[in-house]
Design an enzyme around this catalytic site. Structure first.
Site, PDB file in Angstrom:
ATOM      1  N   ALA A  75       0.794  -1.116  -0.087  1.00  0.00           N
ATOM      2  CA  ALA A  75      -0.029   0.043  -0.065  1.00  0.00           C
ATOM      3  C   ALA A  75       0.980   1.251   0.013  1.00  0.00           C
ATOM      4  O   ALA A  75       0.345   2.303  -0.624  1.00  0.00           O
ATOM      5  CB  ALA A  75      -0.943  -0.112   1.190  1.00  0.00           C
ATOM      6  N   THR A  76       2.042   1.305   0.632  1.00  0.00           N
ATOM      7  CA  THR A  76       2.981   2.469   0.741  1.00  0.00           C
ATOM      8  C   THR A  76       3.089   2.903  -0.910  1.00  0.00           C
ATOM      9  O   THR A  76       3.136   3.919  -1.364  1.00  0.00           O
ATOM     10  CB  THR A  76       4.278   2.275   1.450  1.00  0.00           C
ATOM     11  OG1 THR A  76       3.930   1.889   2.578  1.00  0.00           O
ATOM     12  CG2 THR A  76       4.969   3.433   1.333  1.00  0.00           C
ATOM     13  N   ASN A 155      -6.073   3.065  10.318  1.00  0.00           N
ATOM     14  CA  ASN A 155      -4.927   1.997  11.004  1.00  0.00           C
ATOM     15  C   ASN A 155      -4.893   1.978  12.496  1.00  0.00           C
ATOM     16  O   ASN A 155      -4.363   1.299  12.998  1.00  0.00           O
ATOM     17  CB  ASN A 155      -3.721   1.857  10.044  1.00  0.00           C
ATOM     18  CG  ASN A 155      -3.184   3.311  10.194  1.00  0.00           C
ATOM     19  OD1 ASN A 155      -3.580   4.271   9.479  1.00  0.00           O
ATOM     20  ND2 ASN A 155      -2.102   3.418  10.749  1.00  0.00           N
ATOM     21  N   GLN A 183      -6.582  -1.239   5.303  1.00  0.00           N
ATOM     22  CA  GLN A 183      -7.151  -1.753   6.250  1.00  0.00           C
ATOM     23  C   GLN A 183      -8.593  -2.291   6.026  1.00  0.00           C
ATOM     24  O   GLN A 183      -9.052  -3.053   6.794  1.00  0.00           O
ATOM     25  CB  GLN A 183      -7.177  -0.946   7.433  1.00  0.00           C
ATOM     26  CG  GLN A 183      -5.803  -0.200   8.043  1.00  0.00           C
ATOM     27  CD  GLN A 183      -5.192  -1.460   8.934  1.00  0.00           C
ATOM     28  OE1 GLN A 183      -5.764  -2.404   9.385  1.00  0.00           O
ATOM     29  NE2 GLN A 183      -3.935  -1.308   9.179  1.00  0.00           N
ATOM     30  N   SER A 203      -3.088  -3.530   0.276  1.00  0.00           N
ATOM     31  CA  SER A 203      -2.061  -4.511   0.675  1.00  0.00           C
ATOM     32  C   SER A 203      -2.339  -5.823   0.985  1.00  0.00           C
ATOM     33  O   SER A 203      -3.409  -6.166   1.663  1.00  0.00           O
ATOM     34  CB  SER A 203      -1.285  -3.668   1.774  1.00  0.00           C
ATOM     35  OG  SER A 203      -0.145  -4.385   2.393  1.00  0.00           O
ATOM     36  N   ALA A 204      -1.475  -6.827   0.726  1.00  0.00           N
ATOM     37  CA  ALA A 204      -1.982  -8.176   1.157  1.00  0.00           C
ATOM     38  C   ALA A 204      -1.715  -8.567   2.495  1.00  0.00           C
ATOM     39  O   ALA A 204      -2.251  -9.231   3.143  1.00  0.00           O
ATOM     40  CB  ALA A 204      -0.933  -9.175   0.224  1.00  0.00           C
ATOM     41  N   HIS A 205      -0.526  -7.958   3.180  1.00  0.00           N
ATOM     42  CA  HIS A 205      -0.152  -8.505   4.456  1.00  0.00           C
ATOM     43  C   HIS A 205      -1.176  -7.960   5.609  1.00  0.00           C
ATOM     44  O   HIS A 205      -0.806  -8.436   6.813  1.00  0.00           O
ATOM     45  CB  HIS A 205       1.109  -8.140   4.761  1.00  0.00           C
ATOM     46  CG  HIS A 205       1.563  -6.780   5.158  1.00  0.00           C
ATOM     47  ND1 HIS A 205       1.645  -6.419   6.439  1.00  0.00           N
ATOM     48  CD2 HIS A 205       1.900  -5.663   4.412  1.00  0.00           C
ATOM     49  CE1 HIS A 205       1.841  -5.221   6.617  1.00  0.00           C
ATOM     50  NE2 HIS A 205       2.148  -4.574   5.035  1.00  0.00           N
ATOM     51  N   THR A 244       9.663  -7.341 -12.494  1.00  0.00           N
ATOM     52  CA  THR A 244       9.034  -8.678 -12.556  1.00  0.00           C
ATOM     53  C   THR A 244       8.026  -8.778 -11.421  1.00  0.00           C
ATOM     54  O   THR A 244       8.337  -8.478 -10.349  1.00  0.00           O
ATOM     55  CB  THR A 244      10.294  -9.663 -12.268  1.00  0.00           C
ATOM     56  OG1 THR A 244      11.281  -9.397 -13.289  1.00  0.00           O
ATOM     57  CG2 THR A 244       9.718 -11.159 -12.392  1.00  0.00           C
ATOM     58  N   CYS A 330       6.842   5.019  16.954  1.00  0.00           N
ATOM     59  CA  CYS A 330       8.166   4.683  17.453  1.00  0.00           C
ATOM     60  C   CYS A 330       9.111   4.618  16.114  1.00  0.00           C
ATOM     61  O   CYS A 330       9.951   3.790  16.086  1.00  0.00           O
ATOM     62  CB  CYS A 330       8.374   3.219  18.151  1.00  0.00           C
ATOM     63  SG  CYS A 330       7.200   3.092  19.539  1.00  0.00           S
TER      64      CYS A 330
HETATM   65  C1  PLP Z   1      -0.448  -0.762   6.611  1.00  0.00           C
HETATM   66  C2  PLP Z   1      -0.761   0.315   5.911  1.00  0.00           C
HETATM   67  C3  PLP Z   1      -0.300   0.963   4.922  1.00  0.00           C
HETATM   68  C4  PLP Z   1       1.132   0.340   4.411  1.00  0.00           C
HETATM   69  O1  PLP Z   1       1.047  -0.693   3.505  1.00  0.00           O
HETATM   70  P1  PLP Z   1       2.417  -1.802   3.315  1.00  0.00           P
HETATM   71  O2  PLP Z   1       1.778  -2.591   2.456  1.00  0.00           O
HETATM   72  O3  PLP Z   1       2.887  -2.089   4.633  1.00  0.00           O
HETATM   73  O4  PLP Z   1       3.190  -0.598   2.509  1.00  0.00           O
HETATM   74  C5  PLP Z   1      -0.709   2.078   4.152  1.00  0.00           C
HETATM   75  N1  PLP Z   1      -1.792   2.580   4.779  1.00  0.00           N
HETATM   76  C6  PLP Z   1      -2.590   1.663   5.606  1.00  0.00           C
HETATM   77  C7  PLP Z   1      -3.837   2.214   6.173  1.00  0.00           C
HETATM   78  C8  PLP Z   1      -1.990   0.734   6.294  1.00  0.00           C
HETATM   79  O5  PLP Z   1      -2.797   0.147   7.304  1.00  0.00           O
END
Ligand code: PLP
Length: 410
Positions: A75-76, A155, A183, A203-205, A244, A330
């Site tokens: 997502a970044t 978040n 989120q 974002s997948a994680h 890739t 932090c």
């Molecule tokens: C975690 C998060 C991101 C960053 O996502 P990454 O995939 O870790 O780069 C951006 N926006 C929100 C709202 C998030 O919770």
């Protein structure tokens, strides 16, 4: 109580990859390892097929077309591509963007970069519960506004912004609407048509998929969004994101989205129940508890609480076997008070006295009860230590008005 320690309650930071996702990814590491851009042999074809299947899954979950899904590293990167890419494509024609004070740094920081390049950025405030007013968004739109960026779900406090109302106003005014939905995806309904969204970061994680992969939805028609790429080299992903494509990660992302879609409603009910249970237990045993965010309009697994007269960092450190976050970022040596809680108008002492709790897919009721007990115990311990140091037995907040605890709905 049979609970395995430590207990993870920080699912807004990241989530464990679901074993079913790991299983789906398995063949693509060493057996079907081809490069999806290798069009001359079966290794490439298999990889491409898997990538396109994942793309279809993700598009279907959003109400989008597969060609509108661009894979990124997360997502970044998606936020950077959306904001900086759209700005660069319209440089000279537009010079203003609108966003909100409670956005993720991955939106606020690119906005700051735009400012350094001469763009104007309007950062809208939120109300005491974290909501942005769609009419304030409309009022901020000017002649030369390029886009509005408002996150779907926060978040820290889990607040769900009124996307459809904001999106409708953007469309009316001919301004692009970007939403950071990292989120929200898989947790609450998310449809790019309902939201009138033109750019959506994923974002997948954050939804039990692998880390290191995400996507940007880029609307292909009505309107067709123009983006200048952020990196060049091969023209992958319709030229918007060269590099890739990481096939196993993309496959896992697709599987994670499909699983979340299947289980969303029942899981939201279960998480909401656990969240309310935790809140009730804490509220029943502790005074001076303040709920941060909106009581109902929030992610089902999110609880953000301030504990009057307790230092959040000290509380966090005392919770050795319960993993949560405090209201301080932090990112530097000196923890900064959360910009999100500050934007709600919370005094700094309450911001620093906060915990962010993110309940997730594999948490159980026993774990919640254990966590509630540890939090209660440590808050009371820290308060009595502070009271002793202050030389009196009475807690400072009991002299004055006590902050009202609010009801959390599901
Ligand atoms: C975690 C998060 C991101 C960053 O996502 P990454 O995939 O870790 O780069 C951006 N926006 C929100 C709202 C998030 O919770």
């Amino acid at each position: 109580m049979a609970v395995d320690l430590p207990i993870y309650l920080d699912h807004h930071a990241t989530t464990p990859t679901d074993p079913r996702v790991v299983e789906a990814m398995e063949p693509y590491w060493s057996r079907d390892f081809g490069n999806a851009a290798s069009h001359g042999h079966v290794f490439g074809w298999r990889a491409e097929e898997a990538v396109e299947l994942a793309r279809e899954c993700i598009a279907a979950a959003l109400g989008a077309e597969p060609r509108e899904v661009v894979f990124t590293s997360g997502a970044t990167e998606s936020n950077n591509l959306a904001l900086l890419g759209a700005a660069e494509a319209q440089a000279g024609r537009r010079d203003h963007v609108v966003t909100v004070a409670t956005e993720h740094k991955a939106v606020l920081d690119p906005c700051r970069v735009l400012e350094r390049r001469g763009w104007r950025v309007s950062v809208l405030p939120v109300d005491g519960e974290g909501l942005v007013d769609p009419d304030a968004v409309a009022a901020a739109i000017e002649e030369r506004t390029l886009l509005v960026s408002v996150m779907a779900a926060n978040n820290e406090i889990g607040v769900l912004q009124p996307l459809a109302e904001i999106g409708a106003r953007c469309r009316e005014r001919g301004v692009l609407f970007h939403t950071d939905a990292a989120q929200a995806l898989g947790k609450v309904p998310l449809d790019v048509q309902d939201a009138c969204a033109d750019l959506v970061s994923l974002s997948a994680h954050k939804l039990y998929g692998p880390p290191g992969v995400g996507a940007l939805f880029v609307r292909a028609r009505r309107p067709r969004v123009r983006l200048e790429p952020r990196q060049y080299g091969g023209g992958h992903e319709r030229g918007l994101r060269s590099g890739t494509v990481p096939v196993p990660l993309v496959v896992g992302f697709g599987r994670a989205v499909a699983l979340a879609a299947e289980e969303r409603e029942s899981e939201a009910a279960r998480l909401g129940g656990l969240r309310d249970r935790l809140f009730e237990r804490l509220r029943g045993s502790l005074e001076g508890l303040v709920l941060n965010g909106h009581p109902e309009r929030r992610l089902p697994g999110n609880l953000n609480l301030s504990f009057a007269d307790v230092d959040g960092e000290a509380l966090l450190a005392s919770l050795r076997d319960v993993a949560v976050s405090s209201g301080s970022a932090c990112t530097s040596a000196t923890p900064e008070p959360s910009h999100v809680l500050t934007a709600l108008g919370r005094p700094e002492a309450l911001v620093r006295a906060s915990l962010r709790i993110g309940i997730g897919r594999f948490n159980t009721a026993d774990e919640i009860d254990y966590a509630a007990e540890r939090i209660r115990e440590n808050v009371q311990l820290l308060r009595s230590t502070a009271a002793r140091k202050a030389g009196g037995g009475r807690l400072p907040f009991s002299d004055s008005q006590q902050p009202e605890a609010e009801e959390v709905g599901s």
